[in-house]
Design a protein around this motif. Structure first.
Motif, mmCIF file in Angstrom:
data_model
loop_
_atom_site.group_PDB
_atom_site.id
_atom_site.type_symbol
_atom_site.label_atom_id
_atom_site.label_comp_id
_atom_site.label_asym_id
_atom_site.label_seq_id
_atom_site.Cartn_x
_atom_site.Cartn_y
_atom_site.Cartn_z
ATOM 1 N N UNK A 1 71.332 13.821 30.740
ATOM 2 C CA UNK A 1 71.217 12.899 32.024
ATOM 3 C C UNK A 1 70.701 13.388 33.276
ATOM 4 N N UNK A 2 70.691 14.964 33.515
ATOM 5 C CA UNK A 2 70.631 15.367 34.875
ATOM 6 C C UNK A 2 69.496 16.461 34.492
ATOM 7 N N UNK A 3 69.310 17.171 33.465
ATOM 8 C CA UNK A 3 68.460 18.297 33.325
ATOM 9 C C UNK A 3 67.470 17.759 32.367
ATOM 10 N N UNK A 4 66.227 18.205 32.274
ATOM 11 C CA UNK A 4 65.300 17.709 31.411
ATOM 12 C C UNK A 4 64.287 19.119 31.290
ATOM 13 N N UNK A 5 64.185 19.246 29.972
ATOM 14 C CA UNK A 5 63.452 20.372 29.313
ATOM 15 C C UNK A 5 61.910 19.897 28.848
ATOM 16 N N UNK A 6 61.151 20.684 29.122
ATOM 17 C CA UNK A 6 59.570 20.332 28.828
ATOM 18 C C UNK A 6 58.812 21.437 28.273
ATOM 19 N N UNK A 7 57.731 21.581 27.885
ATOM 20 C CA UNK A 7 56.784 22.477 27.621
ATOM 21 C C UNK A 7 55.544 22.339 27.946
ATOM 22 N N UNK A 8 54.633 23.178 28.411
ATOM 23 C CA UNK A 8 53.308 23.043 28.712
ATOM 24 C C UNK A 8 52.397 24.004 27.482
ATOM 25 N N UNK A 9 52.073 23.598 26.629
ATOM 26 C CA UNK A 9 51.329 24.286 25.614
ATOM 27 C C UNK A 9 50.233 25.055 26.160
ATOM 28 N N UNK A 10 49.391 24.423 26.924
ATOM 29 C CA UNK A 10 48.303 25.119 27.398
ATOM 30 C C UNK A 10 48.452 26.377 28.429
ATOM 31 N N UNK A 11 49.714 26.143 28.912
ATOM 32 C CA UNK A 11 50.205 27.265 29.901
ATOM 33 C C UNK A 11 51.144 28.431 29.502
ATOM 34 N N UNK A 12 51.607 28.007 28.139
ATOM 35 C CA UNK A 12 52.593 28.803 27.425
ATOM 36 C C UNK A 12 53.817 29.044 28.253
ATOM 37 N N UNK A 13 54.260 27.771 28.783
ATOM 38 C CA UNK A 13 55.575 27.854 29.816
ATOM 39 C C UNK A 13 56.340 26.615 29.346
ATOM 40 N N UNK A 14 57.792 26.924 29.516
ATOM 41 C CA UNK A 14 58.813 26.016 29.373
ATOM 42 C C UNK A 14 59.343 25.812 30.718
ATOM 43 N N UNK A 15 59.896 24.444 31.018
ATOM 44 C CA UNK A 15 60.362 24.394 32.328
ATOM 45 C C UNK A 15 61.795 23.600 32.269
ATOM 46 N N UNK A 16 62.641 23.858 33.190
ATOM 47 C CA UNK A 16 63.843 23.057 33.136
ATOM 48 C C UNK A 16 64.005 22.536 34.386
ATOM 49 N N UNK A 17 63.823 20.987 34.399
ATOM 50 C CA UNK A 17 63.940 20.401 35.782
ATOM 51 C C UNK A 17 65.564 19.857 35.808
#
Length: 117
Positions: free
Chosen positions: A65-81
């Motif tokens: 509920x506070x953190x969100x994980x995502x990925x950007x395949x085109x950039x080969x990155x994973x983010x943690x909001x």
């Protein structure tokens, strides 16, 4: 494959930060990208994961509920909001890759997140 984290810093409680993990080399659909964290004097703990192909996400109860994980395949990155940060979120955050949730074959060097109360 190498993993490089960025985006850590100092933030006040209630604030937000976005961490990124850049992967060099190919990531397979079955690869699971994880975020872990380790606070001083504590064991490293699982935070969140995402399967590279399907995008399936898993979160630790402490961050749901506070953190969100995502990925950007085109950039080969994973983010943690990270939103609504708390002092107990202060830790060194690591990105890792592996074959399952919480399984890690490769680690990044870590990025420090400090939440001031």
């Amino acid at each position: 494959v190498q993993l490089v984290e960025s985006g850590g810093g100092l933030v006040q409680a209630g604030g937000s930060l976005r961490l990124s993990c850049a992967a060099s080399g190919r990531l397979f659909s079955s690869t699971v990208m994880n975020w872990f964290r380790q606070a001083p004097g504590k064991k490293r703990e699982f935070v969140a994961s995402i399967r590279w192909g399907a995008g399936t996400k898993v979160y630790a109860d402490a961050v749901k509920g506070r953190f969100s994980i995502s990925r950007e395949k085109a950039e080969n990155t994973v983010s943690l909001e990270m939103n609504n940060l708390k002092s107990e979120d202060t830790a060194l955050y690591y990105c890792s890759s592996g074959r399952g949730v919480g399984e890690s074959d490769l680690w990044g060097q870590g990025t420090q997140v400090t939440v001031s109360s």
